[in-house]
Design a protein around this motif. Sequence first.
Motif, PDB file in Angstrom:
ATOM      1  N   LYS A 150      -0.597  -7.611   4.478  1.00  0.00           N
ATOM      2  CA  LYS A 150      -0.159  -7.413   5.562  1.00  0.00           C
ATOM      3  C   LYS A 150       1.308  -7.017   5.881  1.00  0.00           C
ATOM      4  O   LYS A 150       1.359  -5.972   6.520  1.00  0.00           O
ATOM      5  CB  LYS A 150      -0.241  -8.827   6.428  1.00  0.00           C
ATOM      6  CG  LYS A 150      -0.269  -8.608   7.919  1.00  0.00           C
ATOM      7  CD  LYS A 150      -0.438  -9.908   8.468  1.00  0.00           C
ATOM      8  CE  LYS A 150      -0.146  -9.829  10.190  1.00  0.00           C
ATOM      9  NZ  LYS A 150       0.842  -9.002  10.467  1.00  0.00           N
ATOM     10  N   SER A 151       1.969  -7.170   4.961  1.00  0.00           N
ATOM     11  CA  SER A 151       3.442  -6.691   5.027  1.00  0.00           C
ATOM     12  C   SER A 151       3.344  -5.183   4.939  1.00  0.00           C
ATOM     13  O   SER A 151       3.981  -4.318   5.392  1.00  0.00           O
ATOM     14  CB  SER A 151       4.224  -7.276   4.127  1.00  0.00           C
ATOM     15  OG  SER A 151       5.653  -6.852   4.227  1.00  0.00           O
ATOM     16  N   ARG A 152       2.637  -4.594   3.810  1.00  0.00           N
ATOM     17  CA  ARG A 152       2.478  -3.396   3.373  1.00  0.00           C
ATOM     18  C   ARG A 152       1.786  -2.683   4.578  1.00  0.00           C
ATOM     19  O   ARG A 152       1.932  -1.467   5.017  1.00  0.00           O
ATOM     20  CB  ARG A 152       1.683  -3.202   2.441  1.00  0.00           C
ATOM     21  CG  ARG A 152       2.126  -3.431   0.958  1.00  0.00           C
ATOM     22  CD  ARG A 152       1.388  -3.758  -0.294  1.00  0.00           C
ATOM     23  NE  ARG A 152       0.753  -2.547  -0.490  1.00  0.00           N
ATOM     24  CZ  ARG A 152      -0.663  -2.648  -1.238  1.00  0.00           C
ATOM     25  NH1 ARG A 152      -0.899  -3.435  -1.911  1.00  0.00           N
ATOM     26  NH2 ARG A 152      -1.234  -1.230  -1.439  1.00  0.00           N
ATOM     27  N   ALA A 153       0.696  -3.286   5.290  1.00  0.00           N
ATOM     28  CA  ALA A 153       0.163  -2.297   6.332  1.00  0.00           C
ATOM     29  C   ALA A 153       1.003  -2.399   7.492  1.00  0.00           C
ATOM     30  O   ALA A 153       0.953  -1.351   8.086  1.00  0.00           O
ATOM     31  CB  ALA A 153      -1.336  -3.634   6.783  1.00  0.00           C
ATOM     32  N   ASP A 154       1.877  -3.207   8.050  1.00  0.00           N
ATOM     33  CA  ASP A 154       2.790  -3.427   8.950  1.00  0.00           C
ATOM     34  C   ASP A 154       3.668  -2.280   8.644  1.00  0.00           C
ATOM     35  O   ASP A 154       4.111  -1.408   9.687  1.00  0.00           O
ATOM     36  CB  ASP A 154       3.435  -4.711   9.071  1.00  0.00           C
ATOM     37  CG  ASP A 154       2.509  -5.643   9.923  1.00  0.00           C
ATOM     38  OD1 ASP A 154       1.430  -5.337  10.306  1.00  0.00           O
ATOM     39  OD2 ASP A 154       2.859  -6.791   9.524  1.00  0.00           O
ATOM     40  N   GLU A 155       4.146  -2.080   7.180  1.00  0.00           N
ATOM     41  CA  GLU A 155       4.806  -0.935   7.143  1.00  0.00           C
ATOM     42  C   GLU A 155       4.437   0.499   7.410  1.00  0.00           C
ATOM     43  O   GLU A 155       4.924   1.392   7.911  1.00  0.00           O
ATOM     44  CB  GLU A 155       5.492  -1.059   5.635  1.00  0.00           C
ATOM     45  CG  GLU A 155       6.617   0.073   5.250  1.00  0.00           C
ATOM     46  CD  GLU A 155       7.067  -0.162   3.620  1.00  0.00           C
ATOM     47  OE1 GLU A 155       6.726   0.854   2.859  1.00  0.00           O
ATOM     48  OE2 GLU A 155       7.807  -1.035   3.498  1.00  0.00           O
ATOM     49  N   ILE A 156       3.142   0.632   6.930  1.00  0.00           N
ATOM     50  CA  ILE A 156       2.512   1.922   7.198  1.00  0.00           C
ATOM     51  C   ILE A 156       2.218   2.106   8.746  1.00  0.00           C
ATOM     52  O   ILE A 156       2.650   3.197   9.011  1.00  0.00           O
ATOM     53  CB  ILE A 156       1.013   1.545   6.447  1.00  0.00           C
ATOM     54  CG1 ILE A 156       1.009   1.801   5.029  1.00  0.00           C
ATOM     55  CG2 ILE A 156       0.093   2.779   7.160  1.00  0.00           C
ATOM     56  CD1 ILE A 156      -0.327   1.592   4.442  1.00  0.00           C
TER      57      ILE A 156
END
Length: 179
Positions: A150-156
């Motif tokens: 989820k953290s990776r998705a938020d960064e994207i």
Amino acid sequence: SMTLKAGTQTATTNFEILSNPLYPTDAKTYQEYHTLMSMMEGEVTKMHNLVNAINEKRIQLEGVITTIPTEEKYTALKNDGKALVQKMKQWDEDMVQRKSIAYDDVENFPNKFTANYLFMLNHAESDIPKVTKPTKDRLAELTTEWTKLKSRADEILDKDIPAINKQLWSAGIGAVWKE
């Protein structure tokens, strides 16, 4: 109370919902089970929404990249766009298995995160509403993994797309929409 209507007739009565006497489940256990299942179902919805959002934006970005002129001054922008597309694809591949088509493809293509989460959710569902230790342990493992994904998705969505949009706008090319 409950009201039953049939044609022109109406009957009203009071009733009480009781626990199933065949199950040794108290109110606290029912509540723990309900809370956990609701939370997991809510997370699955978030997962699906993120997968769809990032996939849509990846497709948009791929389309925008094809409109970038071939002049050398746009090379860095084009490369940044392609790198972000790859980052989005990698996240998608970690979340879902899109290669499985036939029933027996699970043997050929391993399950990805969402399938593992859904398997755990389905395994936790039971006629006897009780949260078991194996379910809690597996949920803890998957929650750690989901937090990172989820953290990776938020960064994207919150950092990478606005950054590439800024470059695209500066170059007068357009942008990827963020609903």
